[in-house]
Design a protein around this motif. Structure first.
Motif, PDB file in Angstrom:
ATOM      1  N   GLU A   1       1.157  12.113  15.239  1.00 42.50           N
ATOM      2  CA  GLU A   1      -0.095  12.614  14.687  1.00 42.50           C
ATOM      3  C   GLU A   1      -0.118  12.579  13.159  1.00 42.50           C
ATOM      4  OE1 GLU A   1      -2.923  16.621  14.932  1.00 42.50           O
ATOM      5  OE2 GLU A   1      -1.154  16.414  16.198  1.00 42.50           O
ATOM      6  N   GLN A   2       0.971  12.983  12.525  1.00 40.24           N
ATOM      7  CA  GLN A   2       0.999  13.018  11.073  1.00 40.24           C
ATOM      8  C   GLN A   2       0.817  11.623  10.471  1.00 40.24           C
ATOM      9  OE1 GLN A   2       4.461  14.880   9.366  1.00 40.24           O
ATOM     10  NE2 GLN A   2       3.970  14.227   7.283  1.00 40.24           N
ATOM     11  N   THR A   3       1.514  10.644  11.050  1.00 40.86           N
ATOM     12  CA  THR A   3       1.392   9.274  10.558  1.00 40.86           C
ATOM     13  C   THR A   3      -0.013   8.744  10.779  1.00 40.86           C
ATOM     14  OG1 THR A   3       3.723   8.881  11.067  1.00 40.86           O
ATOM     15  CG2 THR A   3       2.353   6.947  10.698  1.00 40.86           C
ATOM     16  N   TYR A   4      -0.555   9.008  11.953  1.00 38.31           N
ATOM     17  CA  TYR A   4      -1.912   8.547  12.238  1.00 38.31           C
ATOM     18  C   TYR A   4      -2.907   9.142  11.244  1.00 38.31           C
ATOM     19  CZ  TYR A   4      -6.340   7.687  14.521  1.00 38.31           C
ATOM     20  OH  TYR A   4      -7.627   7.279  14.763  1.00 38.31           O
ATOM     21  N   ASP A   5      -2.772  10.426  10.961  1.00 39.15           N
ATOM     22  CA  ASP A   5      -3.687  11.081  10.026  1.00 39.15           C
ATOM     23  C   ASP A   5      -3.566  10.501   8.619  1.00 39.15           C
ATOM     24  OD1 ASP A   5      -4.637  12.685  12.045  1.00 39.15           O
ATOM     25  OD2 ASP A   5      -3.409  14.424  11.517  1.00 39.15           O
ATOM     26  N   GLU A   6      -2.361  10.102   8.238  1.00 43.78           N
ATOM     27  CA  GLU A   6      -2.174   9.473   6.930  1.00 43.78           C
ATOM     28  C   GLU A   6      -2.881   8.122   6.869  1.00 43.78           C
ATOM     29  OE1 GLU A   6       1.810   9.994   4.814  1.00 43.78           O
ATOM     30  OE2 GLU A   6       2.347  10.219   6.929  1.00 43.78           O
ATOM     31  N   MET A   7      -2.883   7.399   7.975  1.00 44.90           N
ATOM     32  CA  MET A   7      -3.478   6.061   7.991  1.00 44.90           C
ATOM     33  C   MET A   7      -4.987   6.096   8.169  1.00 44.90           C
ATOM     34  SD  MET A   7      -0.761   3.744  10.155  1.00 44.90           S
ATOM     35  CE  MET A   7      -0.999   4.666  11.694  1.00 44.90           C
ATOM     36  N   PHE A   8      -5.474   7.067   8.934  1.00 45.36           N
ATOM     37  CA  PHE A   8      -6.888   7.082   9.297  1.00 45.36           C
ATOM     38  C   PHE A   8      -7.539   8.424   8.999  1.00 45.36           C
ATOM     39  CE2 PHE A   8      -5.084   3.746  12.054  1.00 45.36           C
ATOM     40  CZ  PHE A   8      -5.892   2.681  11.666  1.00 45.36           C
ATOM     41  N   SER A   9      -7.320   8.911   7.791  1.00 50.71           N
ATOM     42  CA  SER A   9      -8.014  10.123   7.357  1.00 50.71           C
ATOM     43  C   SER A   9      -9.506   9.825   7.262  1.00 50.71           C
ATOM     44  CB  SER A   9      -7.479  10.568   5.995  1.00 50.71           C
ATOM     45  OG  SER A   9      -8.293  11.568   5.450  1.00 50.71           O
ATOM     46  N   SER A  10     -10.334  10.755   7.682  1.00 51.29           N
ATOM     47  CA  SER A  10     -11.778  10.512   7.743  1.00 51.29           C
ATOM     48  C   SER A  10     -12.417  10.324   6.375  1.00 51.29           C
ATOM     49  CB  SER A  10     -12.470  11.662   8.482  1.00 51.29           C
ATOM     50  OG  SER A  10     -12.246  12.884   7.804  1.00 51.29           O
ATOM     51  N   ASP A  11     -11.709  10.676   5.284  1.00 51.59           N
ATOM     52  CA  ASP A  11     -12.283  10.455   3.965  1.00 51.59           C
ATOM     53  C   ASP A  11     -11.601   9.309   3.219  1.00 51.59           C
ATOM     54  OD1 ASP A  11      -9.925  11.766   3.574  1.00 51.59           O
ATOM     55  OD2 ASP A  11     -10.729  13.388   2.340  1.00 51.59           O
ATOM     56  N   THR A  12     -10.926   8.433   3.979  1.00 50.90           N
ATOM     57  CA  THR A  12     -10.338   7.238   3.380  1.00 50.90           C
ATOM     58  C   THR A  12     -11.436   6.241   3.027  1.00 50.90           C
ATOM     59  OG1 THR A  12      -8.314   7.493   4.680  1.00 50.90           O
ATOM     60  CG2 THR A  12      -8.736   5.319   3.759  1.00 50.90           C
TER      61      THR A  12
ATOM     62  N   GLU B   1       6.158   7.593  -5.224  1.00 47.56           N
ATOM     63  CA  GLU B   1       5.701   7.876  -3.866  1.00 47.56           C
ATOM     64  C   GLU B   1       4.650   6.858  -3.460  1.00 47.56           C
ATOM     65  OE1 GLU B   1       6.934  10.133  -1.775  1.00 47.56           O
ATOM     66  OE2 GLU B   1       8.411  10.468  -3.343  1.00 47.56           O
ATOM     67  N   PRO B   2       4.594   6.492  -2.186  1.00 42.24           N
ATOM     68  CA  PRO B   2       3.569   5.552  -1.727  1.00 42.24           C
ATOM     69  C   PRO B   2       2.187   6.160  -1.841  1.00 42.24           C
ATOM     70  CG  PRO B   2       4.737   6.503   0.135  1.00 42.24           C
ATOM     71  CD  PRO B   2       5.485   6.907  -1.108  1.00 42.24           C
ATOM     72  N   ALA B   3       1.205   5.284  -1.813  1.00 42.13           N
ATOM     73  CA  ALA B   3      -0.176   5.729  -1.944  1.00 42.13           C
ATOM     74  C   ALA B   3      -0.544   6.697  -0.842  1.00 42.13           C
ATOM     75  CB  ALA B   3      -1.107   4.523  -1.899  1.00 42.13           C
ATOM     76  N   LYS B   4      -1.369   7.671  -1.152  1.00 43.96           N
ATOM     77  CA  LYS B   4      -1.861   8.608  -0.159  1.00 43.96           C
ATOM     78  C   LYS B   4      -3.131   8.064   0.467  1.00 43.96           C
ATOM     79  CE  LYS B   4       1.409  11.467  -1.128  1.00 43.96           C
ATOM     80  NZ  LYS B   4       2.531  11.631  -0.193  1.00 43.96           N
ATOM     81  N   ALA B   5      -3.382   8.473   1.698  1.00 47.75           N
ATOM     82  CA  ALA B   5      -4.539   7.943   2.412  1.00 47.75           C
ATOM     83  C   ALA B   5      -5.845   8.444   1.833  1.00 47.75           C
ATOM     84  CB  ALA B   5      -4.445   8.307   3.888  1.00 47.75           C
ATOM     85  N   LYS B   6      -5.869   9.672   1.351  1.00 42.29           N
ATOM     86  CA  LYS B   6      -7.116  10.261   0.880  1.00 42.29           C
ATOM     87  C   LYS B   6      -7.420   9.840  -0.548  1.00 42.29           C
ATOM     88  CE  LYS B   6      -6.729  14.302   3.880  1.00 42.29           C
ATOM     89  NZ  LYS B   6      -6.740  15.773   3.949  1.00 42.29           N
TER      90      LYS B   6
END
Length: 567
Positions: A436-447, A561-566
């Motif tokens: 879940e955590q990885t998925y949320d990082e990749m597909f955050s609704s405000d990406t 650090e790698p880029a954040k999804a948001k």
């Protein structure tokens, strides 16, 4: 006999759907695998992933591993499967030639025992066979070892396909020897060797499409709005969900992996079916099934259904199938069936998610129903990028293969580029969607949606380059460095790393030249070879750390650090 010519005509029509840059022989391999494995309902990416043809392939063109009919990836959790367990290994040799050859059977007789034995040493195999062949059989051996406690039954299907007009007696005579040789590899293993000539291949390919099926119902069907509710005899329902003695897995796309015969609910359903003379009808004791359809029409007690998708009733369906496939007889009891005609994509997704909310289903399938995933699809379509969040949806609409990307492929690309985790994209393709955590990082609704555009375009660019330079780039590098190269190219376009989301969304993939691709890949290959040049290397975070340390761009002062999804 015209079958060979007809097959070539089909290939000419279908070749563009397999991707640009493929030879007629390459297209034939994919067509053959798709035809042989039709009942498993694999999507194009899954078919493509099984192709191992190339130098040092041991006479093997494609390999597919299933456990209880579920396709197995390198990171599939074998703990999901409980006794009884059936392992099916498909080994396919497909040659666009007018006849069968003894040499082909001899190659298989040499390769298969060495690749399948649990005593095999990966380093020794790597000296003889190419990287993709080694990886597929390593996955097979690991599955057999992991499932040993479930006492699996192992079926090996060796299928040799050509455009021959007739058989070859000498080749046919080699079949029993090859079957016996493979069967000795492991206890409780059966091997069946099949020779498919042009007539057999064409006959299998031309079988009536399962997109339209008919289900007989009892008395009347209650219709309300866009749906029907009716009772169907359980034998008629068995006929509906099966074909030539096999269950039609494509009907259960959203939860096919979750059937477990040992689960208490399934034992109760099976017990109910086995009880003869029960005064309670089956549908009194069972919630029935729900299916979606693009179109449904009731006439003369027959429901004609286009593209049925059973979204609730998986356990019931499998127990009904098991009951009749084992000789059960019942002409009287009925099952409750709901058929919903839903053209609206959002509404279909809501029903799928709601009816599956009580059971664990495939991560990719459930995520595909989310509003944000639909938003990505709509956005990318405007840019001539077709996001196949539903199995082969755009491919079936005739869109160009080199502009289609599936949900799992996009997730791998995002993990590699946005999260700087190409090792996970390479080695844990299904896990990144399950966590879940990885998925949320990749597909955050405000990406920023442009991030998915860039990731898809980088995937297309690298895939196209690998296809065009197939002869110049070794299998081990093509198989292992795809996602690492995508990350490296993103750094190049940005001029530094890490790439923060706002910058990633603005990258211009179209500016990359073949010279850029060649230079970046040569850099990666050098580091990869120094690190050991193996599948294990590519799947290891340590190798990604090496790439970061020796990146050919500067490291941003904003941090490592790698880029954040948001955004």
């Amino acid at each position: 006999m015209p079958e060979a010519g007809l097959i070539k005509t089909i290939l000419a029509k279908e070749a563009p759907t397999y991707g640009a840059g493929l030879s007629e022989g390459d297209a034939f391999e994919r067509f053959t695998a798709k035809t042989i494995l039709k009942r498993f309902g694999l999507n194009f990416d899954q078919i493509e992933d099984g192709i191992v043809d190339g130098q040092d392939d041991g006479g093997i063109d494609s390999v597919y591993l299933f456990v209880n009919r579920a396709l197995i990836a390198t990171d599939t959790d074998m703990g999901l499967f409980k006794e009884p367990v059936v392992i099916d290994l498909y080994v396919i040799q497909s040659k666009l030639e007018p006849g069968f050859k003894e040499a082909a059977m001899t190659k298989l007789a040499t390769a298969l025992p060495s690749l399948m034995t649990l005593k095999a040493k990966p380093l020794d195999l790597a000296k003889v066979y190419n990287d993709k062949v080694c990886e597929k059989f390593e996955t097979y051996r690991k599955a057999v070892e992991d499932l040993a406690g479930e006492f699996p039954k192992i079926n090996v299907h060796v299928i040799y396909v050509t455009l021959a007009k007739h058989g070859n007696d000498k080749v046919t005579a080699l079949r029993p020897t090859l079957e016996a040789t493979v069967a000795k590899v492991h206890p409780n293993l059966e091997c069946k060797v099949e020779l498919w000539d042009a007539a057999r291949l064409y006959a299998e390919a031309r079988k009536q499409s399962r997109n339209i099926k008919q289900l007989r119902f009892e008395k009347t069907a209650v219709s309300h709005g866009k749906g029907y509710v009716f009772l169907a005899k359980i034998k008629d329902y068995y006929d509906f969900i099966s074909d030539e003695g096999e269950i039609i897995d494509t009907f259960f796309e959203f939860n096919v992996r979750d059937y477990n015969k040992t689960a208490s609910v399934n034992k109760e359903i099976g017990k109910t079916l086995a009880t003869e003379g029960d005064p309670a009808d089956f549908w009194w004791l069972n919630n029935g099934v729900t299916m979606l359809a693009e179109d449904a029409n009731a006439q003369d007690n027959v429901m004609t259904i286009r593209n049925p998708l059973i979204v609730n009733g998986l356990q019931t369906s499998h127990e009904v199938f098991n009951f009749f496939s084992k000789g059960g007889k019942d002409d009287n009891r009925a099952v409750l069936v709901r058929v919903l005609q839903l053209e609206d994509t959002e509404l279909r997704d809501r029903v799928i998610k709601a009816t599956n909310s009580q059971t664990a289903i495939k991560a990719a399938s459930l995520h595909a129903t989310e509003p944000f995933q639909r938003k990505i699809e709509d956005f990318l379509e405007q840019l001539n990028i077709f996001y196949d969040r539903r199995r082969d949806y755009w491919r079936n609409k005739g869109r160009a293969a080199d502009r289609i990307i599936g949900l799992e492929r996009l997730a791998q690309s995002v993990a590699a580029i946005l999260l700087e985790r190409p090792h996970d994209a390479r080695g844990r393709p299904t896990t990144i969607l399950r966590v879940e955590q990885t998925y949320d990082e990749m597909f955050s609704s405000d990406t920023d949606l442009n991030i998915y555009k860039v990731c898809a375009e980088l995937y297309f660019r690298v895939d196209g380059y690998f296809r065009s330079e197939r002869k110049a780039i070794s299998t081990i590098h093509r198989n292992n460095l795809r996602y690492h190269l995508m990350m490296s190219l993103a750094w190049r376009l940005n001029g530094s790393r890490p790439i923060h989301a706002a910058a990633l969304a603005k990258l211009k993939v179209g500016t990359l030249t073949d010279a850029n691709m060649k230079e970046e890949l040569a850099h990666l290959i050098k580091l990869f070879d120094q690190a050991g040049a193996s599948d294990k290397t590519a799947k290891d975070a340590a190798f990604t750390a090496t790439l970061i340390k020796k990146a050919k761009v500067k490291t941003s002062i904003l941090g490592k650090e790698p880029a954040k999804a948001k955004t």
